[in-house]
Motif scaffolding. Sequence first.
Motif, PDB file in Angstrom:
ATOM      1  N   MET A 278     -59.390 -64.531 -74.785  1.00  0.00           N
ATOM      2  CA  MET A 278     -59.235 -63.161 -75.258  1.00  0.00           C
ATOM      3  C   MET A 278     -57.772 -62.850 -75.611  1.00  0.00           C
ATOM      4  SD  MET A 278     -61.586 -60.804 -72.763  1.00  0.00           S
ATOM      5  CE  MET A 278     -63.150 -61.354 -72.089  1.00  0.00           C
ATOM      6  N   VAL A 279     -57.604 -61.798 -76.395  1.00  0.00           N
ATOM      7  CA  VAL A 279     -56.279 -61.299 -76.740  1.00  0.00           C
ATOM      8  C   VAL A 279     -55.766 -60.420 -75.599  1.00  0.00           C
ATOM      9  CG1 VAL A 279     -54.955 -59.877 -78.361  1.00  0.00           C
ATOM     10  CG2 VAL A 279     -56.794 -61.367 -79.206  1.00  0.00           C
ATOM     11  N   TRP A 280     -54.532 -60.689 -75.176  1.00  0.00           N
ATOM     12  CA  TRP A 280     -53.860 -59.891 -74.154  1.00  0.00           C
ATOM     13  C   TRP A 280     -52.512 -59.440 -74.693  1.00  0.00           C
ATOM     14  CZ3 TRP A 280     -55.627 -58.876 -69.087  1.00  0.00           C
ATOM     15  CH2 TRP A 280     -56.814 -59.516 -68.723  1.00  0.00           C
ATOM     16  N   GLN A 281     -51.846 -58.589 -73.919  1.00  0.00           N
ATOM     17  CA  GLN A 281     -50.508 -58.128 -74.268  1.00  0.00           C
ATOM     18  C   GLN A 281     -49.489 -58.669 -73.271  1.00  0.00           C
ATOM     19  OE1 GLN A 281     -50.964 -53.819 -76.386  1.00  0.00           O
ATOM     20  NE2 GLN A 281     -50.984 -53.805 -74.166  1.00  0.00           N
ATOM     21  N   PHE A 282     -48.324 -59.071 -73.772  1.00  0.00           N
ATOM     22  CA  PHE A 282     -47.194 -59.389 -72.917  1.00  0.00           C
ATOM     23  C   PHE A 282     -46.517 -58.092 -72.471  1.00  0.00           C
ATOM     24  CE2 PHE A 282     -47.553 -63.214 -75.571  1.00  0.00           C
ATOM     25  CZ  PHE A 282     -47.442 -64.222 -74.631  1.00  0.00           C
ATOM     26  N   HIS A 283     -45.739 -58.180 -71.423  1.00  0.00           N
ATOM     27  CA  HIS A 283     -44.876 -57.048 -71.068  1.00  0.00           C
ATOM     28  C   HIS A 283     -43.738 -56.918 -72.078  1.00  0.00           C
ATOM     29  CE1 HIS A 283     -46.920 -56.211 -67.334  1.00  0.00           C
ATOM     30  NE2 HIS A 283     -46.828 -57.473 -66.976  1.00  0.00           N
ATOM     31  N   ARG A 284     -43.387 -58.039 -72.724  1.00  0.00           N
ATOM     32  CA  ARG A 284     -42.313 -58.046 -73.718  1.00  0.00           C
ATOM     33  C   ARG A 284     -42.734 -57.261 -74.957  1.00  0.00           C
ATOM     34  NH1 ARG A 284     -39.792 -63.835 -75.405  1.00  0.00           N
ATOM     35  NH2 ARG A 284     -40.220 -64.126 -73.161  1.00  0.00           N
ATOM     36  N   THR A 285     -41.782 -56.581 -75.585  1.00  0.00           N
ATOM     37  CA  THR A 285     -42.066 -55.784 -76.778  1.00  0.00           C
ATOM     38  C   THR A 285     -41.331 -56.353 -77.991  1.00  0.00           C
ATOM     39  OG1 THR A 285     -40.240 -54.275 -76.245  1.00  0.00           O
ATOM     40  CG2 THR A 285     -42.443 -53.666 -75.461  1.00  0.00           C
ATOM     41  N   ASP A 286     -41.808 -55.959 -79.182  1.00  0.00           N
ATOM     42  CA  ASP A 286     -41.144 -56.387 -80.411  1.00  0.00           C
ATOM     43  C   ASP A 286     -40.036 -55.410 -80.774  1.00  0.00           C
ATOM     44  OD1 ASP A 286     -42.349 -54.146 -81.546  1.00  0.00           O
ATOM     45  OD2 ASP A 286     -43.908 -55.295 -82.585  1.00  0.00           O
ATOM     46  N   GLU A 287     -39.468 -55.590 -81.965  1.00  0.00           N
ATOM     47  CA  GLU A 287     -38.326 -54.752 -82.366  1.00  0.00           C
ATOM     48  C   GLU A 287     -38.706 -53.289 -82.550  1.00  0.00           C
ATOM     49  OE1 GLU A 287     -40.158 -56.671 -86.029  1.00  0.00           O
ATOM     50  OE2 GLU A 287     -39.550 -57.286 -84.005  1.00  0.00           O
ATOM     51  N   ASN A 288     -40.001 -53.006 -82.685  1.00  0.00           N
ATOM     52  CA  ASN A 288     -40.466 -51.619 -82.834  1.00  0.00           C
ATOM     53  C   ASN A 288     -40.934 -51.003 -81.524  1.00  0.00           C
ATOM     54  OD1 ASN A 288     -40.095 -51.563 -85.736  1.00  0.00           O
ATOM     55  ND2 ASN A 288     -41.891 -52.887 -85.885  1.00  0.00           N
ATOM     56  N   GLY A 289     -40.777 -51.754 -80.442  1.00  0.00           N
ATOM     57  CA  GLY A 289     -41.182 -51.238 -79.142  1.00  0.00           C
ATOM     58  C   GLY A 289     -42.654 -51.455 -78.828  1.00  0.00           C
ATOM     59  N   HIS A 290     -43.368 -52.202 -79.664  1.00  0.00           N
ATOM     60  CA  HIS A 290     -44.781 -52.484 -79.430  1.00  0.00           C
ATOM     61  C   HIS A 290     -44.919 -53.730 -78.563  1.00  0.00           C
ATOM     62  CE1 HIS A 290     -45.242 -50.394 -83.546  1.00  0.00           C
ATOM     63  NE2 HIS A 290     -45.498 -49.517 -82.594  1.00  0.00           N
ATOM     64  N   ARG A 291     -45.834 -53.694 -77.617  1.00  0.00           N
ATOM     65  CA  ARG A 291     -46.054 -54.865 -76.774  1.00  0.00           C
ATOM     66  C   ARG A 291     -46.660 -56.003 -77.591  1.00  0.00           C
ATOM     67  NH1 ARG A 291     -48.629 -53.111 -71.078  1.00  0.00           N
ATOM     68  NH2 ARG A 291     -48.589 -55.387 -70.861  1.00  0.00           N
ATOM     69  N   ALA A 294     -51.087 -61.822 -77.969  1.00  0.00           N
ATOM     70  CA  ALA A 294     -51.433 -63.221 -78.248  1.00  0.00           C
ATOM     71  C   ALA A 294     -52.762 -63.518 -77.566  1.00  0.00           C
ATOM     72  CB  ALA A 294     -50.355 -64.178 -77.725  1.00  0.00           C
ATOM     73  N   ARG A 295     -53.375 -64.612 -77.971  1.00  0.00           N
ATOM     74  CA  ARG A 295     -54.563 -65.071 -77.244  1.00  0.00           C
ATOM     75  C   ARG A 295     -54.112 -65.848 -76.004  1.00  0.00           C
ATOM     76  NH1 ARG A 295     -59.305 -63.940 -79.193  1.00  0.00           N
ATOM     77  NH2 ARG A 295     -59.581 -63.516 -81.423  1.00  0.00           N
ATOM     78  N   PHE A 296     -54.891 -65.685 -74.939  1.00  0.00           N
ATOM     79  CA  PHE A 296     -54.619 -66.372 -73.683  1.00  0.00           C
ATOM     80  C   PHE A 296     -55.847 -67.171 -73.269  1.00  0.00           C
ATOM     81  CE2 PHE A 296     -51.316 -63.319 -73.690  1.00  0.00           C
ATOM     82  CZ  PHE A 296     -50.376 -63.649 -72.730  1.00  0.00           C
ATOM     83  N   ALA A 297     -55.622 -68.393 -72.838  1.00  0.00           N
ATOM     84  CA  ALA A 297     -56.701 -69.158 -72.202  1.00  0.00           C
ATOM     85  C   ALA A 297     -56.816 -68.699 -70.751  1.00  0.00           C
ATOM     86  CB  ALA A 297     -56.400 -70.643 -72.260  1.00  0.00           C
ATOM     87  N   THR A 298     -58.015 -68.322 -70.363  1.00  0.00           N
ATOM     88  CA  THR A 298     -58.299 -68.000 -68.966  1.00  0.00           C
ATOM     89  C   THR A 298     -59.448 -68.892 -68.519  1.00  0.00           C
ATOM     90  OG1 THR A 298     -57.610 -65.696 -69.249  1.00  0.00           O
ATOM     91  CG2 THR A 298     -58.996 -66.200 -67.346  1.00  0.00           C
ATOM     92  N   ILE A 299     -59.186 -69.748 -67.534  1.00  0.00           N
ATOM     93  CA  ILE A 299     -60.187 -70.724 -67.096  1.00  0.00           C
ATOM     94  C   ILE A 299     -60.266 -70.730 -65.574  1.00  0.00           C
ATOM     95  CG2 ILE A 299     -60.861 -73.158 -67.079  1.00  0.00           C
ATOM     96  CD1 ILE A 299     -59.196 -73.490 -69.675  1.00  0.00           C
ATOM     97  N   ILE A 300     -61.466 -70.557 -65.063  1.00  0.00           N
ATOM     98  CA  ILE A 300     -61.751 -70.800 -63.637  1.00  0.00           C
ATOM     99  C   ILE A 300     -62.738 -71.951 -63.601  1.00  0.00           C
ATOM    100  CG2 ILE A 300     -62.658 -69.868 -61.474  1.00  0.00           C
ATOM    101  CD1 ILE A 300     -62.034 -67.071 -62.513  1.00  0.00           C
ATOM    102  N   ALA A 301     -62.351 -73.043 -62.945  1.00  0.00           N
ATOM    103  CA  ALA A 301     -63.172 -74.246 -62.944  1.00  0.00           C
ATOM    104  C   ALA A 301     -63.319 -74.794 -61.535  1.00  0.00           C
ATOM    105  CB  ALA A 301     -62.571 -75.303 -63.860  1.00  0.00           C
ATOM    106  N   LYS A 302     -64.502 -75.372 -61.267  1.00  0.00           N
ATOM    107  CA  LYS A 302     -64.816 -75.934 -59.964  1.00  0.00           C
ATOM    108  C   LYS A 302     -64.959 -77.455 -60.089  1.00  0.00           C
ATOM    109  CE  LYS A 302     -68.221 -75.483 -56.205  1.00  0.00           C
ATOM    110  NZ  LYS A 302     -69.463 -74.776 -55.778  1.00  0.00           N
ATOM    111  N   LYS A 303     -64.236 -78.177 -59.248  1.00  0.00           N
ATOM    112  CA  LYS A 303     -64.276 -79.638 -59.282  1.00  0.00           C
ATOM    113  C   LYS A 303     -65.540 -80.144 -58.633  1.00  0.00           C
ATOM    114  CE  LYS A 303     -61.155 -83.556 -58.465  1.00  0.00           C
ATOM    115  NZ  LYS A 303     -59.810 -83.913 -57.942  1.00  0.00           N
ATOM    116  N   VAL A 304     -66.352 -80.863 -59.383  1.00  0.00           N
ATOM    117  CA  VAL A 304     -67.662 -81.283 -58.868  1.00  0.00           C
ATOM    118  C   VAL A 304     -67.798 -82.796 -58.730  1.00  0.00           C
ATOM    119  CG1 VAL A 304     -68.874 -79.229 -59.676  1.00  0.00           C
ATOM    120  CG2 VAL A 304     -68.629 -81.203 -61.209  1.00  0.00           C
ATOM    121  N   LYS A 305     -66.764 -83.530 -59.113  1.00  0.00           N
ATOM    122  CA  LYS A 305     -66.811 -84.969 -58.897  1.00  0.00           C
ATOM    123  C   LYS A 305     -65.421 -85.566 -58.994  1.00  0.00           C
ATOM    124  CE  LYS A 305     -67.992 -86.262 -63.686  1.00  0.00           C
ATOM    125  NZ  LYS A 305     -68.966 -86.978 -64.534  1.00  0.00           N
TER     126      LYS A 305
END
Length: 305
Positions: A278-291, A294-305
């Motif tokens: 999904m698309v998220w926002q950084f705390h960092r802002t651009d030159e216009n003050g907008h956050r 970018a897209r972020f990978a979010t993965i929760i995985a369980k080791k099964v072998k």
Amino acid sequence: SYFFMEIQNIPENFYRYKQMPIWTEETIPEMVLTMHNTKVWVWWKASILEWALKYTAFKDPRWEVEYELVINAWEFGTSSPQKWHKVEPIWKLKMILEFFEEKPKAVQELEEEFKKAFPDKSPHYEVEYLSSIVENRESKKALDLWSGGGRNSLFLAKAWFDVTSWDQNLDWLAETESLARSENLKLTTKRVDLNETLVDQNYDVIISTVVLQFLEKESAKKLLKSATEKTNIWWYNLIIVPVDAEDMKCPIDFPNLMTYEEYLDFYKDWEIVHADDMVWQFHRTDENGHRIRARFATIIAKKVK
């Protein structure tokens, strides 16, 4: 006449569970352009990337208008459950639509306990969720690869894990350790340089939240590979990291910007509990003050072998 944004706050006990593809005036679905409502438990949020969107709220399904508003670029609007409404582009449009539902009760219970102890700390929802689905977590070993201000490490410790927190900032580590002692939590800290460090002990849970992008690409790959190898069987990894995506290039030139698919490949033999980009926002802002977004990978995985 139009109102400007009228924003209803999405309740704090709700979380974002779905995000639609980026829509333009040409790709926005027809059903969204005509009167409809959301399910009884669902809020939505429309974030405008470019141009503007007109939102019309109706009193009931008989087309009686309650109010209209305009959501401009870099603004967002929300719509409450079962609210009858429609939207339409104003000339052109580029937007993201997201859906929110109530957090599971197990997550809310963990949150309540944590907020009593650390009202100024706000952990990632994914860390809360992972903690909520793990049974018999008391004294299970967890590693936070880059703890920052300690919000996720402290949450894991408050949820009964035995936590090791890594970071490069000695002040942050000292604060995290001090807060943990104030609550008699099992938490130890270690100063590390992740470009030169691998996971060399076994853990039940290893998390990495918004840090891998700062590493050199090969260092990030080696570190993540060591984390997967040193995770105990039937236990978990969690990563959150900005990625390189065709439809939304990350505007920050990080040393490491792998793709979502590259990160998923580290867990090809694991059970994927949750994964999205999904698309998220950084705390960092651009030159216009907008956050910055970018897209972020979010993965929760369980080791099964």
